[in-house]
Design a protein around this motif. Structure first.
Motif, short mmCIF file in Angstrom:
data_model
loop_
_atom_site.label_atom_id
_atom_site.label_comp_id
_atom_site.label_asym_id
_atom_site.label_seq_id
_atom_site.Cartn_x
_atom_site.Cartn_y
_atom_site.Cartn_z
N THR A 65 0.48 -38.24 18.58
CA THR A 65 -0.76 -37.45 18.45
C THR A 65 -1.42 -37.28 19.80
O THR A 65 -1.85 -36.17 20.18
N SER A 106 0.54 -34.86 22.09
CA SER A 106 0.42 -33.44 21.76
C SER A 106 -0.89 -32.83 22.24
O SER A 106 -1.05 -31.61 22.22
N ALA A 107 -1.84 -33.67 22.66
CA ALA A 107 -3.16 -33.17 23.06
C ALA A 107 -3.11 -32.60 24.47
O ALA A 107 -2.37 -33.07 25.33
N MET A 162 -8.61 -37.46 23.78
CA MET A 162 -9.03 -37.37 22.39
C MET A 162 -9.83 -38.61 22.04
O MET A 162 -9.55 -39.71 22.52
N GLU A 166 -10.89 -38.15 16.47
CA GLU A 166 -9.97 -37.01 16.52
C GLU A 166 -8.53 -37.46 16.28
O GLU A 166 -7.77 -36.80 15.55
N ASP A 201 -8.18 -38.36 12.56
CA ASP A 201 -8.11 -37.18 11.69
C ASP A 201 -6.72 -36.55 11.71
O ASP A 201 -6.18 -36.15 10.67
N LEU A 202 -6.13 -36.43 12.91
CA LEU A 202 -4.82 -35.79 13.03
C LEU A 202 -3.69 -36.69 12.55
O LEU A 202 -2.69 -36.22 12.00
#
Length: 226
Positions: free
Chosen positions: A170, A173-174, A178, A182, A185-186
């Motif tokens: 996660t 991929s940002a 983050m 955040e 949530d992802l």
């Protein structure tokens, strides 16, 4: 172990050299930043081990590996240390005889663990290989030493490898940093749980904390992979 460090980035090569300097079993005998320079350095310096980047500016590290395996003279071990993680690249590295494959980015601890695993594997190969003729048991031991994988460091209690991988991907991929909310949530986990994994990544040197401000200009934290 006379070691040649090959990486197109001078700063990264210096970091790898510094890591090796903490291990008395290794001596860095040279650096190379291009594939052809690496091949020449092997002939001139006669290293026991090459730490090889795959992405080089002239020829691929895979081509360097193939040429090292085809050359005459004393054999040299090769550990790929690279950001290349494509399945085909890893498969080709394995088929061309790479001894270990370490994916960037990694922590100093992960690097040292891999080097120690390599030393243990080499010692086992040398021990079994002292015999001029091997029986089936000795052949099996020799093959097992070459296939043995280093053990991963244990996670803190309450953390799972699956969720850690999810949180890591996660973050990867940002585009920027983050927050724990955040990420949670992802990744489909709670903010509190996400923060535990993020703090673990920071503690092992795989992520860093970025200052940011949240609602009503309150201080908050963002996380990003290193």
């Amino acid at each position: 172990m006379r070691t040649l460090v090959v990486d197109d980035d001078f700063a990264v090569a210096a970091v790898h050299r510094a890591f090796l300097d903490t291990l008395p079993e290794f001596t860095v005998v040279g650096e190379a930043h291009r594939g052809m320079d690496a091949l020449r350095a092997v002939e001139e310096l006669h290293p026991d081990l090459v730490l090889l980047d795959i992405h080089l500016p002239d020829i691929s590290g895979l081509e360097v590996l193939a040429r090292l395996r085809a050359r005459s003279g004393s054999p040299v071990d090769v550990i790929a240390i690279t950001a290349a993680r494509e399945v085909e690249t890893v498969r080709q590295a394995m088929s061309r005889g790479v001894d270990h494959y370490l994916v960037k980015p990694f922590t100093r601890v992960a690097f040292l663990e891999r080097m120690n695993a390599y030393l243990a594997q080499r010692a086992e190969v040398l021990r079994v290989g002292r015999e001029s003729v091997l029986d089936q048991e000795a052949v099996d031991q020799l093959l097992a030493a070459g296939q043995r994988k280093p053990r991963s460091a244990a996670l803190p209690k309450g953390l799972s490898a699956v969720t850690l991988r999810l949180v890591t991907e996660t973050l990867r991929s940002a585009e920027g940093d983050m927050s724990a909310q955040e990420v949670g949530d992802l990744a489909g986990v709670s903010r509190v749980s996400a923060r535990r994994y993020l703090e673990h990544l920071v503690a092992i040197g795989k992520a860093e904390v970025q200052p940011r401000y949240g609602v009503s200009n309150r201080p908050a934290h963002g996380y990003r992979l290193m």
